[in-house]
Design a protein around this motif. Structure first.
Motif, PDB file in Angstrom:
ATOM      1  N   THR A   1       0.830  -1.202   0.000  1.00 38.42           N
ATOM      2  CA  THR A   1       0.000   0.000   0.000  1.00 38.42           C
ATOM      3  C   THR A   1       0.867   1.257   0.000  1.00 38.42           C
ATOM      4  OG1 THR A   1      -1.720  -1.147   1.260  1.00 38.42           O
ATOM      5  CG2 THR A   1      -1.826   1.256   1.208  1.00 38.42           C
ATOM      6  N   THR A   2       0.481   2.243  -0.799  1.00 35.08           N
ATOM      7  CA  THR A   2       1.202   3.510  -0.816  1.00 35.08           C
ATOM      8  C   THR A   2       1.106   4.179   0.548  1.00 35.08           C
ATOM      9  OG1 THR A   2       0.692   3.808  -3.161  1.00 35.08           O
ATOM     10  CG2 THR A   2       1.409   5.753  -1.934  1.00 35.08           C
ATOM     11  N   LYS A   3       2.248   4.584   1.080  1.00 33.27           N
ATOM     12  CA  LYS A   3       2.305   5.162   2.419  1.00 33.27           C
ATOM     13  C   LYS A   3       2.033   6.668   2.350  1.00 33.27           C
ATOM     14  CE  LYS A   3       3.616   1.024   3.388  1.00 33.27           C
ATOM     15  NZ  LYS A   3       3.871   0.521   2.031  1.00 33.27           N
ATOM     16  N   GLU A   4       1.044   7.132   3.070  1.00 31.66           N
ATOM     17  CA  GLU A   4       0.677   8.546   3.049  1.00 31.66           C
ATOM     18  C   GLU A   4       1.360   9.283   4.196  1.00 31.66           C
ATOM     19  OE1 GLU A   4      -3.200  11.463   3.701  1.00 31.66           O
ATOM     20  OE2 GLU A   4      -3.460   9.293   3.558  1.00 31.66           O
ATOM     21  N   HIS A   5       2.152  10.285   3.848  1.00 35.65           N
ATOM     22  CA  HIS A   5       2.810  11.131   4.835  1.00 35.65           C
ATOM     23  C   HIS A   5       2.522  12.591   4.476  1.00 35.65           C
ATOM     24  CE1 HIS A   5       5.058   7.657   6.336  1.00 35.65           C
ATOM     25  NE2 HIS A   5       5.349   7.368   5.084  1.00 35.65           N
TER      26      HIS A   5
END
Length: 592
Positions: A257-261
């Motif tokens: 999953t793309t990590k959201e920061h």
């Protein structure tokens, strides 16, 4: 070469705008970011001259347009010709350019031409009692004229929305994007519409406050990421001049999953991903990070992967390790909760870091044939246990090994085999051995042979199992209610698959035949002599019934072992059931 002439490149402004809108910038809203950063840089430059200066940005709304005004250092007529009219020429010069200013590439203002047919810039410089107006258009033309002296030093950018982008110029939309891009900027930002003023930024984000309480930080994280986090801790790096916080996610995270920061550069929002800044095993957190030293790419939507970033990554890695080590001393309950949810990421760290492994090995959970157990619990239960790096092998082994009082760890997941090998070297008092299905088979008790019935049974069964690329054996093992088990290592399964394909109309069938080894390892269907059904099966004379039972037990063993059943095997199973119905022998059906 005397006739050689030198020419200058010509820039197609329409093509340049299309390049910006379609390839460099991911969203038309970036013009808000570019105007914010230009205003912030102008204010920063003025603060370098007047130290107690208070900067601000006012955004005034009109019918279909807006005015973006800062009270920064301003531009002279010479500045306008040098910096606004030369693409790629940044106005950021001197010692401030790398240290304190956000912009760098000199193409940011062009982003306004994505949403507006022209850009009007009016400015009064701190250095000269004059005001200048510059008008730039998407066709590549521009005009410069001197105008009456503006009432205040600073610069204002006037835009009129293109028809397609009028929605972006509404106050609610502008406010949302100002908060998105500039929430960390150390400047006052005001929205002015119909004479009413709304201050939306005050320059003091809580996540940059080292004195902020954990409760307040968690509340802020919930507001930003819409998640109630387990915990929060501070991040810092001297090399990258990084400050920030990391929030521990309360649920399992998919590694793909793309990590959201939220990544900020000089307090201006840059991007929501940090794949080259944070190690992969840190995926159990969401971070808000600001850096004053890292460098952006030309689009200002990611970070340049250079030496400074790599050194910063090392320092941030140390932050994570220090946090986990501190929890092991001060808050075991939170640590155990984090490991229970995010053990895959902690294991990947422990596999590469001996210090972390020594600290946390007893807390790390593993899947075993006796259920989920921490390594500490495993050590307490036995001094000799086994592991298998293959999920298929574990499925075959778990039930039978349990009946033999063997504890087996499923080490098929990422990093687990490597981690267990390290644990093995680190714990001389316990014995850890790798196990494969054939090891279990070799430990079974041989069949009790009173006459030639077992031999004849194996011979008859092999004739039926040959089409399944399998051979029969008879042994005695626990549990008694297990009729038969299918045992095949990876080499045997590969041989079976090649054999199956070579018997089809596959165009590569002939080639596959040549891939078969001279001494092939064939899967084994091991029948349990202690099982009542097997005892009855050995003495069955009816060939049709015998064949139907062998086929059913073969497919049942595949199911119990967790193997994929192909269409031919499923057809065989259904045909066998149909045969039972014909023969009226339902009492012989095995229990699933």
């Amino acid at each position: 070469m005397e006739n050689q002439k030198q020419y200058q490149f010509q820039v197609n402004m329409k093509g340049m705008i299309e390049l910006l809108s379609e390839h460099i910038y991911s969203s038309p809203t970036v013009f808000i970011r570019e105007l914010l950063q230009n205003g912030m840089d102008a204010v920063t430059m003025r603060k370098g001259i007047v130290t107690d200066f208070q900067g601000k940005i006012d955004i005034t709304f009109s019918d279909g347009g807006l005015v973006f005004q800062d009270n920064g250092i301003g531009l002279t007529a010479d500045d306008v010709h040098q910096f606004l009219s030369v693409i790629g020429q940044s106005s950021k010069r001197g010692d401030l350019a790398d240290k304190d200013l956000i912009g760098k590439f000199g193409i940011g203002l062009l982003s306004c031409l994505v949403v507006s047919e022209e850009i009007v810039v009016e400015s009064r410089s701190l250095y000269k009692e004059e005001s200048v107006r510059w008008v730039g258009r998407a066709d590549g033309t521009y005009e410069v004229e001197m105008i009456d002296l503006l009432p205040e030093v600073g610069t204002r950018v006037i835009l009129q929305a293109k028809k397609a982008w009028k929605s972006l110029f509404k106050k609610a939309e502008i406010k949302e994007n100002i908060l998105f891009y500039g929430s960390a900027l150390p400047i006052e930002v005001n929205l002015i519409e119909g004479g009413e003023v709304e201050q939306i930024l005050d320059g003091n984000p809580i996540w940059l406050d080292s004195e902020a309480s954990k409760e307040d930080l968690l509340a802020y994280g919930k507001k930003v990421f819409k998640t109630k986090f387990i915990d929060v801790f501070h991040l810092h790096s001297e090399v990258g001049e990084v400050q920030g916080v990391a929030y521990v996610i309360p649920n399992k995270v998919n590694t793909t999953t793309t990590k959201e920061h939220k990544i900020f550069l000089k307090r201006m929002y840059l991007c929501d991903h940090a794949s080259n800044l944070l190690p992969e095993w840190t995926s159990f957190v969401r971070c808000i990070i600001n850096s004053n030293a890292l460098q952006p790419t030309a689009s200002r939507e990611s970070l340049m992967n250079n030496t400074i970033l790599q050194e910063t990554r090392k320092e941030l890695t140390a932050n994570f390790k220090d946090y986990l080590k501190l929890l092991s001393i001060t808050d075991i309950e939170t640590l155990e909760r984090i490991i229970a949810i995010h053990h895959m990421f902690i294991k990947s760290l422990a596999a590469s870091d001996m210090e972390i492994m020594n600290l946390f090995e007893d807390y790390l959970p593993f899947e075993t044939n006796q259920g989920q157990m921490t390594f500490g619990e495993i050590k307490e239960s036995t001094s000799h246990f086994y592991y298998t790096p293959s999920l298929d092998d574990f499925r075959q082994i778990r039930r039978i090994a349990g009946s033999q009082k063997k504890l087996v760890i499923n080490a098929a997941y990422s990093y687990e085999t490597e981690l267990i090998e390290k644990i093995k070297r680190n714990n001389s008092a316990i014995q850890i051995d790798k196990i494969v299905p054939n090891d279990i088979l070799q430990e079974f008790e041989g069949a009790v042979v009173a006459d030639d019935r077992i031999e004849k049974f194996v011979e008859r069964a092999n004739k039926i199992l040959k089409k399944h690329y399998c051979k029969a054996e008879v042994k005695r093992f626990e549990p008694k209610d297990t009729t038969a088990i299918y045992i095949a290592n990876e080499e045997a399964l590969a041989s079976k698959n090649i054999q199956s394909l070579s018997q089809t109309s596959n165009p590569f069938a002939a080639t596959l035949q040549h891939l078969k080894k001279k001494e092939e390892v064939i899967p084994v269907l091991c029948f349990n002599q202690q099982n009542d059904l097997v005892e009855r099966l050995v003495v069955i004379d009816d060939q049709e019934l015998f064949e139907a039972l062998i086929n059913v037990l073969y497919v049942q063993a595949l199911m119990l072992g967790g193997y994929t059943i192909n269409k031919r095997e499923m057809d065989t199973f259904n045909d066998a059931l149909y045969q039972f119905m014909i023969l009226g022998m339902s009492n012989f059906l095995p229990k699933f």
